[in-house]
Design a protein around this motif. Structure first.
Motif, PDB file in Angstrom:
ATOM      1  N   ASN A   1      -5.904  -3.629  -3.496  1.00 56.50           N
ATOM      2  CA  ASN A   1      -5.124  -3.419  -2.276  1.00 56.50           C
ATOM      3  C   ASN A   1      -6.027  -3.475  -1.046  1.00 56.50           C
ATOM      4  OD1 ASN A   1      -2.676  -2.979  -3.621  1.00 56.50           O
ATOM      5  ND2 ASN A   1      -3.012  -0.783  -3.785  1.00 56.50           N
TER       6      ASN A   1
ATOM      7  N   THR B   1     -11.398   0.567  -6.403  1.00 55.93           N
ATOM      8  CA  THR B   1     -10.493  -0.096  -5.467  1.00 55.93           C
ATOM      9  C   THR B   1      -9.636  -1.177  -6.101  1.00 55.93           C
ATOM     10  OG1 THR B   1     -12.137  -1.746  -4.842  1.00 55.93           O
ATOM     11  CG2 THR B   1     -12.085   0.291  -3.538  1.00 55.93           C
TER      12      THR B   1
ATOM     13  N   ARG C   1       1.635   6.360  -7.175  1.00 55.64           N
ATOM     14  CA  ARG C   1       0.504   7.148  -7.692  1.00 55.64           C
ATOM     15  C   ARG C   1       0.795   8.641  -7.582  1.00 55.64           C
ATOM     16  NH1 ARG C   1      -5.955   6.376  -6.353  1.00 55.64           N
ATOM     17  NH2 ARG C   1      -6.661   7.974  -7.823  1.00 55.64           N
ATOM     18  N   LYS C   2       1.303   9.077  -6.420  1.00 59.13           N
ATOM     19  CA  LYS C   2       1.616  10.504  -6.243  1.00 59.13           C
ATOM     20  C   LYS C   2       2.691  10.964  -7.215  1.00 59.13           C
ATOM     21  CE  LYS C   2       0.309  11.005  -1.404  1.00 59.13           C
ATOM     22  NZ  LYS C   2       0.755  11.190  -0.023  1.00 59.13           N
TER      23      LYS C   2
ATOM     24  N   GLY D   1       0.818  -1.223   0.000  1.00 59.87           N
ATOM     25  CA  GLY D   1       0.000   0.000   0.000  1.00 59.87           C
ATOM     26  C   GLY D   1       0.843   1.259   0.000  1.00 59.87           C
ATOM     27  N   ARG D   2       1.942   1.237   0.726  1.00 59.29           N
ATOM     28  CA  ARG D   2       2.831   2.397   0.768  1.00 59.29           C
ATOM     29  C   ARG D   2       3.496   2.621  -0.598  1.00 59.29           C
ATOM     30  NH1 ARG D   2       7.050   2.077   5.318  1.00 59.29           N
ATOM     31  NH2 ARG D   2       5.122   1.934   6.499  1.00 59.29           N
TER      32      ARG D   2
ATOM     33  N   ASP E   1      -3.533  10.928 -12.952  1.00 61.85           N
ATOM     34  CA  ASP E   1      -3.947  10.358 -11.674  1.00 61.85           C
ATOM     35  C   ASP E   1      -4.703   9.072 -11.966  1.00 61.85           C
ATOM     36  OD1 ASP E   1      -4.397  10.001  -8.971  1.00 61.85           O
ATOM     37  OD2 ASP E   1      -6.213  11.238  -8.970  1.00 61.85           O
TER      38      ASP E   1
ATOM     39  N   THR F   1       0.838   4.112  -3.005  1.00 56.64           N
ATOM     40  CA  THR F   1       0.595   5.537  -2.753  1.00 56.64           C
ATOM     41  C   THR F   1       1.740   6.384  -3.294  1.00 56.64           C
ATOM     42  OG1 THR F   1      -0.738   5.035  -0.814  1.00 56.64           O
ATOM     43  CG2 THR F   1       0.200   7.247  -0.937  1.00 56.64           C
ATOM     44  N   ARG F   2       2.958   5.954  -3.040  1.00 49.72           N
ATOM     45  CA  ARG F   2       4.133   6.713  -3.501  1.00 49.72           C
ATOM     46  C   ARG F   2       4.183   6.786  -5.031  1.00 49.72           C
ATOM     47  NH1 ARG F   2      10.354   5.360  -3.601  1.00 49.72           N
ATOM     48  NH2 ARG F   2      11.179   7.472  -3.445  1.00 49.72           N
TER      49      ARG F   2
END
Length: 193
Positions: free
Chosen positions: A108, A160, A62-63, A55-56, A72, A59-60
């Motif tokens: 996820n 999701t 995607r950003k 998950g981390r 996005d 997120t990294r």
């Protein structure tokens, strides 16, 4: 170093959310990931990274993609072990006559996967749905575009998760193998476990 795959939802479909795979490989390398490879043009990027929660990583990535490439898109990250488990968990592989018509849904969010459970109990005619521990599977006997089960599965995932067909998942699995593809093919039938 652990191997992971980043699976992007909805990129390079039509004119929106376009990402060149060369730009994606460069960006992932700039993030410090190594042995980066992409597969097809639909947003499958395999890489090595220090052991980090998926998950981390998602997120990294995607950003970074949004900030640097201006797109996005949902990113699902799975480890090599996760993909191997998804392949082993396919209880309907025996029905498959064409790997491009078997969709595998990955998320996820374990709760989103669990919420798909009722689809596996629904009668779909020639189609089949199995919701497992690591993924959900839908056999689209008459093709994906004609599949009511696939529509229900995708609707249940909302924002999701994402899907890959069985053939693509096998190629991803091969790229995740330590020897970069040496004899890592998904079984045609699930292993007895």
């Amino acid at each position: 170093m652990p191997r992971y795959v980043a699976l992007f939802r909805g990129i390079n479909v039509g004119k929106a959310k376009r990402i060149a795979m060369a730009d994606l490989r460069t960006l992932l390398a700039e993030l410090g990931y190594t042995d980066v490879k992409t597969l097809l043009n639909s947003g499958n990027a395999v890489f090595s990274a220090a052991a980090t929660p998926a998950g981390r990583l998602a997120t990294r990535i995607r950003k970074a993609v949004h900030g640097k490439l201006g797109v996005d898109a949902l990113v699902i990250v799975k480890s090599a072990d996760d993909i191997a488990a998804a392949i082993r968990g396919n209880a309907i592989a025996g029905a498959v006559t064409d790997g491009s018509r078997l969709l595998v849904a990955l998320t996820n969010d374990p709760a989103a996967l669990a919420a798909l459970g009722p689809l596996g109990k629904t009668k779909w005619g020639a189609e089949q749905v199995h919701v497992g521990k690591h993924a959900a599977y839908v056999w689209c006997a008459n093709g994906i575009l004609e599949s009511k089960a696939a529509v229900a599965l995708l609707g249940g995932l909302e924002e999701t998760g994402t899907t890959r067909n069985w053939s693509t998942l096998g190629k991803i699995h091969a790229l995740l193998a330590p020897a970069a593809g040496a004899s890592a093919r998904p079984p045609s039938r699930p292993a007895n476990r």
